[in-house]
Design a protein around this motif. Structure first.
Motif, mmCIF file in Angstrom:
data_model
loop_
_atom_site.group_PDB
_atom_site.id
_atom_site.type_symbol
_atom_site.label_atom_id
_atom_site.label_comp_id
_atom_site.label_asym_id
_atom_site.label_seq_id
_atom_site.Cartn_x
_atom_site.Cartn_y
_atom_site.Cartn_z
ATOM 1 N N GLY A 369 0.791 -1.230 0.000
ATOM 2 C CA GLY A 369 0.000 0.000 0.000
ATOM 3 C C GLY A 369 0.818 1.271 0.000
ATOM 4 N N VAL A 370 2.075 1.198 -0.421
ATOM 5 C CA VAL A 370 2.934 2.380 -0.470
ATOM 6 C C VAL A 370 2.607 3.179 -1.732
ATOM 7 C CG1 VAL A 370 5.304 3.210 -0.624
ATOM 8 C CG2 VAL A 370 4.756 1.238 0.819
ATOM 9 N N GLU A 371 2.525 4.502 -1.613
ATOM 10 C CA GLU A 371 2.315 5.353 -2.793
ATOM 11 C C GLU A 371 3.345 6.487 -2.767
ATOM 12 O OE1 GLU A 371 -1.763 6.506 -2.926
ATOM 13 O OE2 GLU A 371 -2.469 4.487 -3.448
ATOM 14 N N GLY A 372 2.872 7.718 -2.523
ATOM 15 C CA GLY A 372 3.813 8.820 -2.396
ATOM 16 C C GLY A 372 4.432 8.846 -1.009
ATOM 17 N N TRP A 373 5.462 9.650 -0.860
ATOM 18 C CA TRP A 373 6.133 9.763 0.441
ATOM 19 C C TRP A 373 5.169 10.367 1.459
ATOM 20 C CZ3 TRP A 373 10.741 8.255 2.451
ATOM 21 C CH2 TRP A 373 11.129 8.815 3.677
#
Length: 650
Positions: A369-373
């Motif tokens: 579920g990682v996207e932008g910082w």
């Protein structure tokens, strides 16, 4: 015995009156012309400024602005009905806007981890581990400043703009390299495009593409195209003729000669042209924030509008790192010196391994579920920067304010009053006279027409204000540039120390120079002039240094043997023999100063730049376009006058 020849006084290279190699009569003639302007100013004031001795009549300009406003209104009302837009500009606008959105979505899909890994691997493969570390640091700055999404938007705009610029620029460059007739036809167009300040590009594209990313992409692509065309043409033209003739004699077609000989042999030079196009795109994308480009440029624009130096510094740092990283990566592709030495049989496995790493990292990040910082992991440095600005203002604010007020009241205001308060026809006459004195009849005609057009556009006072600011900043720039350039030519150590500093300064987008200027001098014309001086210094220093170092050693030894002192050597030999480099330094310095002074409208410099910004913000297209065209006219005048007289053919 050879007949004795009478010496030509115009070929004398000594004396302080000829530091740039120009004939001795030119400087007194120029001073007389300026003295006439000053006399006309005081005479006009003494007579109460009669109508015939005032500024340019504004009636024609007001009529033209009204017509331009009507044309803009018609375009806005018929944008979705006119076939020209329905089947032309609107299609281009939708295509470019969709391309920016698509690239942005791809970057978003890759997640911050995938983008970082891909960037580092690409940087390592084409430029080595040092550049890979620079790329890693760049993405770290994007993340830690909390500007990851804005950075990806800027990156998407740059990628789209560069692709568009190269899609048209490279074929035009190849055609210009193979056709002398086409090269001669396109060369003045490229010259004209490269002397235009970036601000002058904005209004015409807003007219046809509106406000937003499509207009930003088009204006950035057009701005970045000239170096790609010019350097590609140069690369193709400089391919060894023997190789071309040998290939042709073996029966190769023109297409085979191009694809198998000329393009492969010109590859590295063409890649350097691509590097230059990318760097110009980085600069223009930031400026295009004025027309709704978004991204990092918009972050700076909004911060400067609020006079929030800390926020502007954060966004400026991200832009600086992006510019440095892109310059190092694309520059390394051009010269290939830092590329890792991988045996040919391992190159495909290395490429496959890199792709596998990227796919694995992206897949894992998507599953998690990682996207932008995450913004909550960013480090806000705006408060410490603003605190430093407040401390500096308390310690040195009075001194910088006094310096700014002195520059404004003692130099800028009197010069502006001279140009705006003198009879307009006398200003035109003096401009044409200076053009003839320094560059010949054609430059005189261009100067005269340029000033008359400025007057007809209805922005005469604003243009004279801009010209005054440019002249002040140009004098400071050239004085500092010549002194530092001469010192660098005398010391290899100083030249070595200056080289990386000048490289870094020329990499930075011009928008960034406004941030420290505002921090130290506040808002107004003075910070714009300070930023212009710093921005224009590097090429002036380089050209002066290179010109003096290019003087033949035998000539210097002969002068020393005659007992010349170091000062005599400089003034009677080195500077006169560096005339070409000095003229180019003057030309480049003044054109760069103009581009930066106009941009200074964003920090309160006013004049023509304010007309462009205000016209865009308030939908006063006539004022904005008139101001932009006046900037073009001033650029033509300054460029032609500072090119110097062409040497007569033997």
């Amino acid at each position: 015995m050879a007949a004795a020849t009478k010496p030509d006084p115009d070929q004398h290279t000594g004396g302080l009156g000829r530091l740039d190699g120009t004939p001795l009569w030119q400087w007194p003639a120029a001073l007389i012309a300026i003295a006439l302007l000053v006399a006309g100013y005081y005479l006009s004031g003494w007579m109460g400024t009669p109508a015939w001795a005032g500024p340019f009549p504004s009636a024609v300009g007001e009529w033209l602005m009204a017509r331009m406003d009507e044309a803009y209104l018609w375009i806005v009302l018929n944008r979705n009905e006119s076939p020209l837009f329905l089947y032309g500009f609107n299609y281009v606008s939708v295509t470019l806007g969709s391309a920016v959105v698509l690239i942005n979505q791809i970057l978003h899909f890759l997640t911050w981890v995938g983008v970082t890994v891909a960037g580092v691997l690409v940087g390592w493969r084409v430029a080595g581990w040092r550049v890979a570390l620079v790329v890693l640091a760049t993405f770290a700055v994007f993340a830690l400043t909390g500007l990851w999404n804005e950075s990806m938007t800027t990156l998407a705009l740059i990628i789209t703009s560069v692709i568009a610029a190269l899609l048209f620029g490279l074929p035009l460059g190849v055609l210009a390299g193979r056709s002398e007739r086409f090269y001669r036809a396109i060369r003045p167009v490229l010259d004209f495009m490269q002397i235009l300040p970036a601000f002058a590009y904005l209004l015409p594209f807003v007219l046809f593409f509106g406000i937003g990313n499509p207009a930003a992409v088009v204006v950035t692509a057009v701005y970045a195209m000239p170096p790609a065309v010019r350097i590609t043409a140069l690369a193709v033209r400089e391919v060894d003729r023997g190789a071309v003739e040998a290939t042709t004699s073996l029966g190769s077609t023109p297409w085979q000669v191009l694809t198998k000989v000329q393009l492969p042999m010109a590859r590295r030079t063409i890649l350097l042209g691509i590097n230059q196009a990318i760097m110009l795109a980085v600069s223009m994308v930031v400026i295009a924030s004025v027309i709704g480009a978004g991204g990092l440029g918009d972050a700076i624009y909004q911060a400067l509008a609020k006079v929030n130096v800390g926020e502007a510094f954060q966004a400026g740092l991200a832009i600086v790192m992006l510019a440095i990283a892109m310059d190092r990566v694309t520059g390394a592709v051009g010269h290939g010196a830092q590329t890792p030495d991988i045996e040919p049989r391992f190159r495909l496995p290395v490429l496959g391994g890199g792709l596998a790493i990227i796919i694995t990292v992206v897949g894992t990040a998507r599953v998690l579920g990682v996207e932008g910082w995450p913004r909550d992991l960013s480090i806000d440095i705006s408060d410490p920067i603003n605190a430093f600005e407040a401390w500096f203002a308390s310690v040195a604010g009075d001194a910088t304010a006094a310096l700014g007020e002195a520059a404004q009241s003692v130099v800028i205001n009197p010069l502006t009053a001279l140009l705006t308060g003198s009879p307009w026809w006398l200003v035109v006459l003096v401009a044409a006279t200076l053009g003839w004195i320094f560059a010949g009849t054609r430059a005189a005609l261009v100067s005269c027409v340029s000033f008359v057009v400025v007057g007809l556009l209805g922005v005469w006072p604003e243009a004279m204000d801009t010209l005054a600011q440019v002249l002040v900043a140009a004098v400071v720039t050239l004085a500092l540039g010549v002194v530092v350039g001469v010192l660098a030519s005398r010391s290899d150590v100083l030249a070595m120390v200056l080289k990386p500093i000048l490289d870094a300064m020329q990499t930075l987008p011009p928008f960034v120079y406004l941030i420290p200027a505002v921090a130290f001098f506040g808002l107004g014309p003075v910070p714009a002039l300070v930023a212009a001086v710093v921005f224009a210094l590097p090429p002036v220093i380089r050209l002066v240094n290179d010109g003096i170092r290019g003087v033949p050693k035998a000539t210097l030894e002969a002068a020393r043997s005659q007992g010349s002192t170091r000062l005599q050597l400089l003034t009677k030999v080195e500077l006169p023999m560096s005339r070409g480099s000095l003229l180019l330094a003057v030309n480049q310095g003044i054109i760069l100063v103009l581009s930066m002074v106009v941009m200074g409208a964003l920090v309160g410099a006013g004049a023509l730049g304010f007309g462009v910004v205000f016209g865009l913000a308030q939908n006063q297209f006539g004022l904005g376009l008139a101001s932009g065209l006046a900037i073009v006219c001033l650029g033509l005048f300054l460029d032609r006058v500072t090119q110097g007289r062409r040497a007569p053919r033997a």
